[in-house]
Design an enzyme around this catalytic site. Structure first.
Site, mmCIF file in Angstrom:
data_model
loop_
_atom_site.group_PDB
_atom_site.id
_atom_site.type_symbol
_atom_site.label_atom_id
_atom_site.label_comp_id
_atom_site.label_asym_id
_atom_site.label_seq_id
_atom_site.Cartn_x
_atom_site.Cartn_y
_atom_site.Cartn_z
ATOM 1 N N SER A 305 0.799 -1.213 0.000
ATOM 2 C CA SER A 305 0.000 0.000 0.000
ATOM 3 C C SER A 305 0.834 1.266 0.000
ATOM 4 O O SER A 305 1.592 1.524 -0.921
ATOM 5 C CB SER A 305 -0.964 -0.052 1.187
ATOM 6 O OG SER A 305 -1.920 0.956 1.100
ATOM 7 N N LYS A 330 -0.652 -3.853 -3.475
ATOM 8 C CA LYS A 330 -1.867 -3.337 -2.851
ATOM 9 C C LYS A 330 -1.965 -1.873 -3.236
ATOM 10 O O LYS A 330 -1.351 -1.021 -2.605
ATOM 11 C CB LYS A 330 -1.746 -3.511 -1.343
ATOM 12 C CG LYS A 330 -3.032 -3.417 -0.572
ATOM 13 C CD LYS A 330 -2.704 -3.569 0.892
ATOM 14 C CE LYS A 330 -3.386 -4.593 1.645
ATOM 15 N NZ LYS A 330 -4.504 -5.074 1.896
#
Length: 391
Positions: A305, A330
């Site tokens: 992320s 992600k």
């Protein structure tokens, strides 16, 4: 697999999304995901998921409202709607759980202050104890075996379940002041201690000085203040030194903190682009960062992320050599949707890309140099030596 009680939300992991921020450095149980700022909007998180169907936020709200009107659980109705949507990283949080999630992003949590991992034989071993925490005050040390939590044997259990027991296994985590009884073992000694949970703060940035004027800065999660800690580490590093930014196992966090960290190494410019419901937006670094000292970024499959967003920016901008293994992949943007009973659904609304336009979601970032867990740090030091003096 490893975890700690700070930023873990195993119940959310079972539903599909997780804080683990570490929050849970995770935290070994899930992933603290990146929060994207939007005009007049609350923080948003970046997580991996397929594209979200148009109009789904309204469908989830309507399902929750209809359930409330019928005297049924709005949260359960929202969960069913999310499950049918195909958005595997969406999640529904109760009001209390979402407050805990925000606290974790702010670097606060309730727990006993220990980190743990599962050994190959299934045993749970304490890997770190926070100074001044209930665990430290009870004399628990790294290397101790955690045999049970409140009478529940831990051997063979996933570490996420063990962390859930440490934090409290009800609808929401147990508050500060509640007790938890641990069964412990050290060598031939076995004992039981009852600890009182306390309100603690996370320490996501660890700095080490290595030989050769190398400063290693490990960021386990992008919680509030982590960028300031990275900047502080750079200010005290040797002016003629070199830097390793270790993002291995970093499950994400606040994208605002990741962008601020990018600003510590860049002199302005693009960090990432992203879309929200088709509208294109961009994130930029602030000017004035350290662009002189050689930099290596370490990554692995646990780099997710917001940590991938930062890695992609430093790699694409030619600021760092990335070493390790392919990152998790992600790279989706989620938006919180408040439901009639105060619960919150987090739904995917878009994706982000690196400065060169590469999509991270489902693909991850390929390092410049492949290196396994044992070789990554020695390889980084060798590369930094080859990069020469920062002048």
């Amino acid at each position: 697999m490893s975890g700690r009680d700070p930023l873990c939300s195993p119940r959310r992991v079972r539903r599909g999304a997780a804080l683990t921020l570490v929050f849970a450095g995770v935290l070994g149980a899930g992933a603290a995901t990146g929060a994207f700022p939007g005009p007049g909007a609350p923080q948003r998180r970046a997580v991996a998921s397929p594209a979200a169907p148009a109009g789904r936020p309204e469908a989830v709200r309507e399902a929750a409202a209809a359930a409330m009107a019928a005297g049924k659980s709005p949260t359960e109705a929202a969960e069913r709607a999310v499950s049918r949507s195909g958005d595997r990283w969406a999640a529904v949080y109760s009001e209390g759980e979402y407050e805990e999630f925000q606290d974790a992003l702010d670097g606060r949590y309730t727990g006993v202050g220990l980190w743990a991992r599962q050994e190959p034989d299934g045993r749970i071993e304490v890997t770190r104890v926070r100074p001044g925490s209930p665990a430290a005050d009870a004399g628990i040390r790294a290397g101790d075996r955690l045999r049970s939590v409140d009478g529940h044997r831990t051997d063979g259990r996933p570490v996420t379940e063990v962390i859930a027991l440490l934090r409290g296994n009800g609808a929401a985590d147990a508050p500060a002041g509640t007790t938890v009884t641990l069964g412990l073992e050290r060598g031939t000694r076995a004992w039981t201690r009852t600890l009182r949970r306390a309100r603690l703060s996370t320490d996501p940035v660890t700095v080490r000085r290595l030989p050769g004027a190398v400063t290693s800065v490990k960021v386990s999660a992008f919680t509030k203040g982590s960028a300031d800690a990275v900047r502080a580490a750079l200010r005290t590093a040797p002016a003629d030194g070199r830097t390793i930014l270790d993002l291995r196992g970093n499950s994400g966090g606040l994208v605002t903190e990741a962008v601020a960290t990018a600003s510590a190494f860049l002199d302005g410019g693009l960090v990432a682009t992203y879309d929200v419901d088709g509208a294109q937006r961009a994130l930029h670094a602030a000017p004035g960062g350290d662009t002189a000292r050689p930099l290596v970024v370490l990554v692995d499959g646990g780099t997710m992320s917001a940590a991938e967003l930062l890695t992609g920016a430093l790699q694409d901008r030619g600021r760092a050599v990335v070493i390790g293994t392919r990152t998790f992949g992600k790279g989706s943007v989620q938006m919180p949707v408040k439901l009639p009973d105060g619960s919150v659904a987090e739904l995917t609304v878009g994706h982000y890309r690196t400065p060169s336009g590469h999509t991270v979601d489902g693909r991850g970032i390929t390092p410049d140099l492949e290196a396994g867990p044992q070789q990554a740090l020695p390889r980084a030091r060798t590369v930094l030596t080859g990069l020469g003096d920062p002048s």
